[in-house]
Each structure stands twice: as structure tokens, then as C-alpha cells.
Design a protein around this motif. Structure first.
Motif, PDB file in Angstrom:
ATOM      1  N   GLU A  73       4.810   5.935   4.997  1.00  0.00           N
ATOM      2  CA  GLU A  73       5.086   5.885   6.439  1.00  0.00           C
ATOM      3  C   GLU A  73       6.497   5.344   6.712  1.00  0.00           C
ATOM      4  N   LYS A 117      -3.911   7.018  -3.326  1.00  0.00           N
ATOM      5  CA  LYS A 117      -4.234   5.604  -3.151  1.00  0.00           C
ATOM      6  C   LYS A 117      -3.433   4.804  -4.167  1.00  0.00           C
ATOM      7  N   ARG A 144       0.419   4.153   1.133  1.00  0.00           N
ATOM      8  CA  ARG A 144       0.451   4.889   2.397  1.00  0.00           C
ATOM      9  C   ARG A 144       1.447   4.243   3.382  1.00  0.00           C
ATOM     10  N   ASP A 145       1.526   2.888   3.352  1.00  0.00           N
ATOM     11  CA  ASP A 145       2.520   2.231   4.204  1.00  0.00           C
ATOM     12  C   ASP A 145       3.935   2.568   3.740  1.00  0.00           C
ATOM     13  N   ASP A 198       0.839  -1.188   0.000  1.00  0.00           N
ATOM     14  CA  ASP A 198       0.000   0.000   0.000  1.00  0.00           C
ATOM     15  C   ASP A 198       0.884   1.252   0.000  1.00  0.00           C
ATOM     16  N   ILE A 246      -0.618  13.559   3.862  1.00  0.00           N
ATOM     17  CA  ILE A 246      -1.066  12.772   2.708  1.00  0.00           C
ATOM     18  C   ILE A 246      -2.472  13.211   2.308  1.00  0.00           C
TER      19      ILE A 246
END
Length: 749
Positions: free
Chosen positions: A53, A70, A49-50, A47, A65
Motif C-alpha cells: 500500500e 501474506k 500488504r501495508d 505486514d 493483491i
């Protein structure tokens, strides 16, 4: 290699993400505490977003974000990377997925790339840079550089400082900067400009580009500058020399005169087009005549061919040809539906008492009470009785109750009438016209009206004649639509409703006719498909008439014998409604036409005449074995005559289909070919809009149906499949709001 921290080790436990961090410690010199951190990044369908991070943890940066960020990331690396390399990899991944990393104070924002150019700076993966052009003109480089800029980037020229402003990724800006430096050289070796003298630059560029495709061009490129009618040749010196020689050989006077042009119009009217171009040409001639030699220009319209003939200089002919192509475009059409609703009612009540006394044979005199407004007066009645004209009297009796009593000396007449009439009229004229085109529809009669008569002249000779003028009586709708930008229409409307008054009677002559007329002239604004009211009238007239004998008619009770009353009450409610519908292409026009045809079929079914074919195109099919529309009375149903032999013939039976006699066998009846029904939303020859409708409503039972019609492919969007028409009609009434149900109809499959 040092151990990973506990938090980083937890991230490494994710099934699809593996970030291996190692710390390389130099053990050669124990007194030197220098430590170098490195990371090996391997990810598969992680993902995004991971991933952000993890980069935040490694680089100790704060990221904001955007909710629209996505997706999944896949990165494969075998060698360890330093922190700067990891961050560079991060920016590359964000650019690949269409996102930009923009600095915002002490933090970084991750947003879509198409919104990043407004906030691009000198950090992140979107930058805005100013590149100075030293030798050439910045505006000349714009057509060459613009194809190299990403869709979400920005390119502009500043004429005052002869510079370019570029917003894009740092790597792409660096590449574009190198190209600009190569083009902006003092010797101008990379491009050549050739001004055409006879040929048109657009046609010339097409010919040379086709030759480049066949000969692989050698890295050369040809760009047409239509504004100055010149060619821009790009590439190596040898390739440009070959292209220049080719252009010079082709730039020769044509065997066909370049000063004349015949342009066949596809959509417009040649006469109107010639008038528009003629006005423009007159202004050009006046401006050219004031500055020097007058402009030689001739524009004519050939109405038989619907073509424009232009004679002028070559550049002027090309300019007018471009104008014709831009003006000769299909115009939208407007279907105007009017609804004229009129409800009227008349109530008339009359009551009168008349009497007469003839006492001349004795001592009394002659007297009576006579009222002529009741339809029949006692004087007329007594005169007809005295003259014996009973037939004429019977023919002239009015409507209502008539009661007469008396003898030779005394007579009384009582007349009473109560009339009540109601009418409910609905007219729905429909008219289709082009944008900015006046159209008119008339449904009615051509009625004669007497305007004069002549019997004899001064000499006494008899030569009688009557002059008659015929006028249209009925429903008239005249409209001129003007489609504005968007979905708003400006309508210039003239609506007229005229009829012959019922008081004229069926046997009225041309000189006795009285007409009722209701007219509206207005200019209104309406949206596409909006129902508006043009105007109307609410009328309530009450007329009371009382005739009586003075003093005697005021006596309570007894005064009714000396009084006649009449009361007439008229009510009329008239409203005119209008609904315009815009058809911008053939599909929209077909939907409007099929919708009106469906309404006509529904009206026929309601009246018990279901004789129209389901498909409107069958109305024009002359090769059908039977008439397409048969409005005659349906013939009585005929029943098949039973056979004379009632004994059924034996049929062969397959033994394999028989049971074993023990029971329990299952029997499957043959599949029935029953008729199914579906809802057809739209249809036409262009499937692009229909495919987009299916993609927007993936959760609905929509499908695209293709069939052949008149030798061409025809498409339709259908909704659902139902075993009977009743269920399909219920589904049609409950269609989702996002579907186009204005022209939807139930059909059999």
C-alpha cells in the motif's frame, strides 16, 4: 527538504514501519522550479500488504493483491532513494518472499511466483524472454542451464529456431543470458565432449566427480550423457585437459568381461523376468538381422539364486541391466476379505388319516384307505402286527405324532408332523496376494464319491472292487487382483461354496451323497477398502401335496377321514460380499495384519477366551518361559493363605513425618502406579508419514512413540491418554474423521 504529506505522515506513525520521504529543493537558482523527490525506507516485521500500500501511494500505481499474499517484510536502508530505485527495491522484496508483480492493463497484480510464468511478460519481477543460440545447439544447453532456473521458472528449447525460452526474474534471466553467450562462442572453448569406448558413462562420471571433490576441481564439472555414452567436460581449458587425460586413462578394457552380467533380483521372479526380457531380445534380434549382422544375445534365469544372466555386447548388457532395475521393484499386495452370508429355513407340515376294515368273517368285505406319503402307512402297520415284527415296526416309526385305534375288525391310524428348521451361516475367508498374482484358499473336507463298482467277470470269478474319487467340499476363494492407476482395483474372482446335503444323513455311503453347490465367477472393479456385493440368491419354494379318496375326500368335514395333506416350504437368502485392501509397503501390510489380529482377539473376548497375547509378535516368541497362547481351561483362582501370626510387626517411623498433635496436618498418600491406556493409530519402521500426520493435525493430542523391536527402531502414532479402557474405547469410537482409524486399537501404557 519539504514536509511530508499528512497521509504519508500518518503511515509513518505505525510502530514497525518508518518511511521517511524528503523532497530536495534546489535553492541555488530561484527561477528554476526543478524538484527531486527521494525516500528513505526502514521497516521491521511490517505486514507485506501495508508495504504494498505504501509503494502504491509513492508510485501512484494500482495493485491487485492475491488473497494468498501474506507475510512480514524487513528492509533497512540509510540513503534516500529515487522513485525508480524504490520500485526496484519493491520488486526485489516481492521476489525474495516468493511473489511476482505482473502487469495487467493499467494495474499490477501481486501473485505467487509459481503461477506467474504463464503470464510473464516484459514488466514486473517475472519476465519471459527468447534467447537465440548462434553457434551451438539449443537442446545441448538445456542440461547446463536448467539448474540455474528457479523452481517457479520455466526453460524450454525450440529446435526449429534453435532458441531458448526462459521465464524467471529479470536479474536471473540476465545472468543466464551472460552464461549462454559465454557457452555459445564460435570457438567452443568452454566444454569438451569425450565418447567412451569401453567404460560405462555413469560409472566413469562418478569416479571423476569423486576425484574433483578431493582435488577441488579448479572450477571444472563433469556431466554424464547416458543416451550417447559420452562425457561432457566443463571448465577452463587446463582443467578440461586434465579431466580428458584422466578419462582416457580410465577408458580401458576391463579385466572383468563387459559382455556378461549376473543380476540378483530383490523382489521379482527370475524365471518370469527372463521370459519378459527374452521376448524383448527376440524383437531386437529380428530388427538387427533385417538391417545387417544379427544381434548376439543370451538371457537365462538361475532359479536357485533368483538371478538373471545376460550375455551380449557391452552397450546391450547395460541397456538390459537398466531394464532389470526398473522392473525389479516391490509390488503392492492386496488383502481380499469375503463375507458369505446364508440364511435358510424349512417348514414342513403333514396330516393324514388312514383306516382299514376286515369284514370277511361276516357279510362285509375287506377295505381301507392307505397313504404312504405320511411316513407310515396303515398297510405296513397291519403287516408288521400280523407277522409279529414289533421290534422292526418300532425302529421304522417316523417323526411326529402317531395315533392308532381299533380292534380285530377295524383300525384307524392318524399321523401328524410339523417341522421347522433354521440356519444362519457366515463364512469370512481372507486371502493375501501380490498384484497380478492368482491366489486360492480352500477351507473344507475331502469327501469320497463312488464312481463305479465291479462284482464278477464273465467267467464267474469273484473279484469285487469299487472306484472312489475324492472331491473338495467347503469354501473356496480364488482371486487375481490387478491394481490400476490410482486406488481402483480390477478383481477376477471365483467363489464356490459346497456342502453335503442334510438329506444324505450321517450314515450315508459314498454312493448316496448329495452335495449343494453355489458358485460365482466374475470380474469387478472396486476401490481400496470398498465393500461390494458379488451376487446372491433369494429363493422361496412351496410344495403342497394332497392325497385323497375321490368324492369321499371332498365331503366337507367328513372328507378329512379320507384325505392326507403335506406342505413343505423352503426359504434361502444367500449374499456374497467382498472388500479389497491394498498394502503398498511394509507399514500398510503391518497395519492390515495387526487389524486382523485385533479382530481375532475381540472375537476371543466375546467368547470368553482372552488368552491371546496383546502383541502378535509374542505368538512366535519361543524363548518365553510360558506358552504364548494357552487355549486350555483357566485354572481355578488360588487365594493367598494368611500368615499364622496375626500380630503386625512394628515398622520404623520417621519423626519428621509426624504432626504436632494439634490436628490440621495434611496427609498425601503415595502416588499410585495405575495403568493408563491410549489409542495406537498406525505403526511401522518409517516415521516420515507419521511425522507428516502430526504436522497436519497440530491441534489434536497426537504423539510419536519410538521403541526397539528385533534390534530395529519401530515407530507408532498414539492418540490421547486415558485412566481406564472404557474411556479409551469411547474415544476410539469417536475419533476425528481425518485420522486413520481403520487399524486403530486400544493398548495399555
Amino acid at each position: 527538504m519539504s514536509k511530508l504529506s499528512s497521509r504519508l505522515a500518518l503511515r509513518l506513525a505505525l510502530p514497525l514501519i518508518a518511511i521517511l520521504a524528503s523532497t530536495a529543493l534546489s535553492m541555488a537558482n530561484a527561477t528554476e522550479p526543478e524538484t527531486t523527490d527521494s525516500w528513505t525506507i526502514n521497516m521491521k516485521d511490517a505486514d507485506i500488504r501495508d508495504f504494498i500500500e505504501q509503494i502504491s501511494t509513492i508510485s501512484n500505481q494500482t495493485f491487485v493483491i492475491d488473497p494468498r499474499v501474506k507475510g512480514h517484510v524487513t528492509v533497512i536502508a540509510q540513503e534516500p532513494m529515487a522513485l525508480a530505485e524504490v520500485y526496484k527495491l519493491f520488486l526485489s522484496v516481492m521476489t525474495t518472499h516468493g511473489y511476482a508483480v505482473m502487469p495487467d492493463g493499467n494495474q499490477l497484480s501481486v501473485i505467487p511466483s509459481n503461477e506467474a510464468r504463464a503470464a510473464a511478460g516484459t514488466q514486473g519481477n517475472m519476465e519471459t524472454r527468447v534467447i537465440q543460440v548462434q553457434h551451438g545447439a539449443a537442446n545441448d544447453l538445456i542440461p547446463l542451464i536448467r539448474p540455474l532456473v528457479a523452481n517457479y521458472g520455466h526453460l524450454a528449447a525450440v529446435s526449429s529456431s534453435n532458441s531458448l525460452i526462459i521465464s524467471d526474474t529479470p536479474a536471473n534471466i540476465s545472468r543466464i543470458g551472460d552464461i549462454i553467450r559465454q557457452l555459445d562462442s564460435s570457438n567452443q572453448d568452454d566444454f569438451s565432449v569425450y565418447e567412451l569406448r569401453h567404460a560405462w558413462v555413469h560409472d566413469m562420471s562418478e569416479v571423476i566427480n569423486r576425484s574433483l571433490k578431493n582435488n577441488q576441481g579448479g572450477g571444472a564439472q563433469v556431466i554424464a550423457d547416458t543416451r550417447a555414452n559420452r562425457l561432457l567436460l566443463l571448465g577452463p581449458h587446463e582443467a578440461r585437459a586434465r579431466l580428458l587425460k584422466l578419462a582416457q586413462s580410465l577408458d580401458t578394457p576391463s579385466s572383468r568381461s563387459a559382455n556378461t552380467r549376473v543380476i540378483r533380483l530383490r523382489y521379482g521372479d527370475a524365471k518370469e523376468m527372463a521370459s519378459t526380457l527374452g521376448d524383448f531380445g527376440e524383437n531386437m534380434q529380428q530388427s538387427e538381422g533385417a538391417s545387417g549382422s544379427p544381434l548376439k544375445l543370451m538371457i537365462r534365469a538361475d532359479e536357485s539364486l533368483n538371478a538373471i544372466v545376460i550375455m551380449a555386447e557391452a552397450d546391450t548388457v547395460s541397456m538390459f541391466e537398466d531394464l532389470v532395475r526398473q522392473l525389479d521393484v516391490p509390488r503392492a499386495q492386496v488383502l481380499v476379505e469375503a463375507a458369505i452370508v446364508e440364511m435358510s429355513g424349512d417348514i414342513s407340515e403333514a396330516l393324514g388319516v388312514q383306516w382299514a376294515i376286515d369284514g370277511r368273517s361276516g357279510t362285509a368285505g375287506l377295505g381301507g384307505v392307505n397313504f404312504s406319503d405320511t411316513g407310515l402307512s396303515v398297510g405296513t402297520l397291519l403287516g408288521a402286527i400280523a407277522s409279529g415284527e414289533d421290534a422292526a415296526l418300532a425302529a421304522g416309526l417316523p417323526n411326529g405324532a402317531i395315533l392308532g385305534i381299533g380292534n380285530d375288525k377295524f383300525g384307524a391310524l392318524v399321523t401328524a408332523l410339523s417341522a421347522n428348521s433354521k440356519s444362519n451361516l457366515l463364512s469370512t475367508p481372507t486371502l493375501l496376494t501380490l498384484d497380478n498374482q492368482t491366489a486360492e484358499i480352500l477351507v473344507g473336507q475331502n469327501v469320497p464319491f463312488q464312481t463305479g463298482s465291479y462284482t464278477t467277470d464273465a467267467a464267474g470269478s469273484s473279484n469285487p472292487f469299487t472306484t472312489i474319487e475324492r472331491k473338495d467340499i467347503g469354501v473356496t476363494l480364488k482371486v487375481t487382483p490387478h491394481i490400476n492407476e490410482g486406488a481402483t482395483l480390477r478383481l477376477v474372482i471365483e467363489q464356490e461354496i459346497s456342502s453335503i446335503a442334510p438329506s444324505s444323513g450321517l450314515n450315508a455311503q459314498a454312493v448316496d451323497l448329495v452335495t449343494n453347490k453355489r458358485s460365482i465367477k466374475s470380474t469387478v472393479l472396486a476401490d481400496d477398502g470398498q465393500v461390494i456385493v458379488l451376487g446372491g440368491l433369494i429363493q422361496d419354494d412351496v410344495t403342497s401335496t394332497e392325497s385323497k379318496v375321490p368324492l369321499l375326500g371332498d365331503i366337507p368335514g367328513l372328507g378329512r377321514l379320507f384325505r392326507s395333506t403335506r406342505e413343505v416350504r423352503q426359504k434361502r437368502n444367500l449374499m456374497v460380499f467382498l472388500r479389497p485392501s491394498v498394502a503398498r509397503d511394509g507399514v500398510g501390510l503391518a497395519n492390515l495384519s495387526l487389524g486382523k489380529y485385533r479382530d481375532l482377539r475381540l472375537l476371543g473376548k466375546a467368547g470368553g477366551h482372552d488368552n491371546l497375547p496383546e502383541d502378535a509378535s509374542q505368538l512366535f516368541n519361543r524363548n518365553a518361559p510360558e506358552p504364548s497362547v494357552d487355549l486350555r481351561q483357566e485354572p481355578p483362582q488360588s487365594f493367598a493363605v494368611p500368615s499364622a501370626t496375626l500380630i503386625e510387626k512394628p515398622k520404623p517411623v520417621d519423626p519428621n513425618t509426624l504432626g504436632d498433635g494439634l490436628g490440621g496436618e495434611s496427609f498425601s498418600p503415595p502416588a499410585s502406579t495405575s495403568e493408563h491406556f491410549t489409542i495406537e493409530l498406525i505403526q511401522g519402521s518409517n516415521p516420515d508419514f507419521m511425522q507428516a500426520l502430526l504436522e497436519r493435525n497440530t491441534g489434536l493430542p497426537l504423539r510419536l512413540h519410538k521403541r526397539q523391536q528385533d534390534g530395529n527402531d519401530h515407530y507408532a502414532v498414539r492418540y490421547g491418554r486415558y485412566p481406564n479402557r472404557e474411556l479409551a474405547e469411547q474415544a476410539l469410537a469417536a475419533l476425528p474423521q481425518q485420522l486413520p482409524k481403520h487399524r486403530a486399537l486400544v493398548i495399555a501404557e
